[in-house]
Write an enzyme that holds these catalytic residues in place. Structure first.
Site, PDB file in Angstrom:
ATOM      1  N   ASP A  61      -6.004 -12.377  -7.415  1.00 26.91           N
ATOM      2  CA  ASP A  61      -5.636 -13.772  -7.149  1.00 26.91           C
ATOM      3  C   ASP A  61      -5.789 -14.553  -8.454  1.00 26.91           C
ATOM      4  OD1 ASP A  61      -8.377 -13.922  -7.448  1.00 26.91           O
ATOM      5  OD2 ASP A  61      -8.512 -15.655  -6.134  1.00 26.91           O
ATOM      6  N   GLU A  83      -7.774 -15.957   4.718  1.00 29.89           N
ATOM      7  CA  GLU A  83      -6.970 -15.643   3.544  1.00 29.89           C
ATOM      8  C   GLU A  83      -5.639 -16.395   3.554  1.00 29.89           C
ATOM      9  OE1 GLU A  83      -7.941 -14.335   0.975  1.00 29.89           O
ATOM     10  OE2 GLU A  83      -9.779 -13.341   1.599  1.00 29.89           O
ATOM     11  N   TYR A  99      -1.462  -9.977  -2.634  1.00 32.32           N
ATOM     12  CA  TYR A  99      -2.853 -10.418  -2.670  1.00 32.32           C
ATOM     13  C   TYR A  99      -3.519 -10.303  -1.300  1.00 32.32           C
ATOM     14  CZ  TYR A  99      -6.836 -13.236  -1.932  1.00 32.32           C
ATOM     15  OH  TYR A  99      -8.070 -13.619  -1.528  1.00 32.32           O
TER      16      TYR A  99
END
Length: 358
Positions: free
Chosen positions: A144, A43, A126
């Site tokens: 996102d 991520e 996020y």
DNA sequence: AACACGTGGTA
DNA sequence: TTACCAAGTGT
């Protein structure tokens, strides 16, 4: 469960992307464990970065540092060298900081709740939601760029970004199921990446086309609405490639700001253009500087044009600070792309694939 | 809220 | 070629 949620999950079961950091829904059902470290690492790498660009870096990082403890034991310099080329280098600095905190304050395990995750460096709204839902089955709203696009189209949200963010998050929270929240988040992101694309979305094969208000009433491509971008200013400067035999002079940039902590060849300040200036008068030390062309590099918020100067047979004793590295070993240095361009202008085969001798 | 912060791919 | 875009965060 809402129709949009159910349809997304059904679609995901058949059409999900296969990615190095992802556990497929089939594997999940068979009880495959999810490693929060790998989710976190992926991520962070994926922030503002394409899947294709991330893949090789993710594989290299997980091979070299299989656990967060291994990353905590690494030096920041090693991490920056491994991150070189991926961009947004504060991510790499925060990655190392975060690993250290996980090891020293959390016993090597990631927090599973949103506030705990968000308190860590490099983890914002996020990423906290993505880790919580994908790694820990927390029904968090993951928003996102893909989700922004899918959701603004589904509900024909005409409010411009970033103002629409709150409404998008509320919509996404309402859609997020208690079970399989991570698969749902990834389903929405895969939909945005493969079907609900910025241009020419494939609405005919979209599992949500019956639910899409933009498709019913107007053109999905009109969403999301964004504020117009500002023009990029041009900055100029000079870079100095000093050589002594087969070695080149490098130094470190300051820890913060643009390319913070990365390596560079000496450069002047990067400033707005001043007519007539070449930058040569601002050489870092005396040497037989020869013009070696110029390069251009586009950053997010400005374009940089650098005049490149080169000096051979530099007397090392005249150079203070930094270090010297063999040109053949430049690949091991924490060089951002702009610096590789500068060096390549002066030493054209510096980064060429090494040919077999003979 | 607005800006700083990289890079490479696509049309 | 120019312009936009890609799994955002920190200040």
């Amino acid at each position: 469960m809402q129709p949009i949620t159910a349809r997304s999950l059904v679609w995901y079961d058949s059409y999900h992307r296969t990615l190095p950091w992802r556990i497929s829904p089939r594997e999940r059902r068979l009880g495959a464990p999810i490693d929060p470290y790998r989710i976190w690492l992926s991520e962070i790498m994926l922030q503002q970065t394409t899947v294709e660009a991330v893949k090789s870096y993710f594989l290299a990082f997980t091979k070299r540092w299989p656990t967060v403890g291994d990353l905590g034991a690494a030096s920041q310099d090693d991490v920056l060298r491994a991150w070189a080329g991926l961009g947004y280098y504060s991510r790499a600095r925060n990655l190392k900081k975060c690993a250290d905190i996980i090891v020293s304050e959390h016993g090597g395990r990631f927090p599973s709740d949103l506030p705990g995750l968000k308190s860590l460096p490099g983890i914002g709204d996020y990423t906290a939601a993505a880790i919580a839902s994908i790694a820990f089955d927390v029904p968090a709203a993951v928003v996102d760029g893909n989700v922004e696009r899918v959701v603004t189209r589904l509900y024909a949200i005409a409010t411009p970004l970033p103002l629409a963010k709150t409404e998008i998050r509320m919509r996404m929270q309402a859609l997020t199921p208690q079970e399989r929240s991570g698969d749902f988040a990834q389903a929405m992101m895969d939909l945005g990446a493969t079907i609900c694309t910025p241009r020419r979305p494939a609405c005919a094969i979209c599992p949500l086309n019956d639910n899409c208000q933009a498709l019913q009433s107007t053109d999905p491509e009109l969403f999301p609405v964004k504020a117009p971008k500002k023009e990029k200013p041009i900055r100029v400067g000079a870079a100095f490639v000093a050589l002594a035999d087969d070695e080149i002079h490098l130094r470190s940039r300051v820890e913060t700001g643009l390319l913070g902590g990365m390596s560079e060849v000496p450069t002047t300040q990067w400033t707005a253009r001043v007519d007539g200036e070449t930058g040569l008068d601002a050489a870092p030390f005396a040497a037989n500087w020869i013009a070696a062309g110029s390069i251009s590099h586009v950053f997010t918020h400005f374009e940089l044009r650098l005049n490149i100067y080169k000096a051979d047979e530099v007397e090392k004793a005249h150079v203070s600070g930094g270090w010297w590295v063999k040109v053949a070993n430049l690949g091991d240095e924490a060089l951002p792309t702009v610096m590789k361009k500068a060096i390549a202008a002066a030493v054209p085969d510096a980064f060429a694939r090494r040919r077999k001798a003979g």
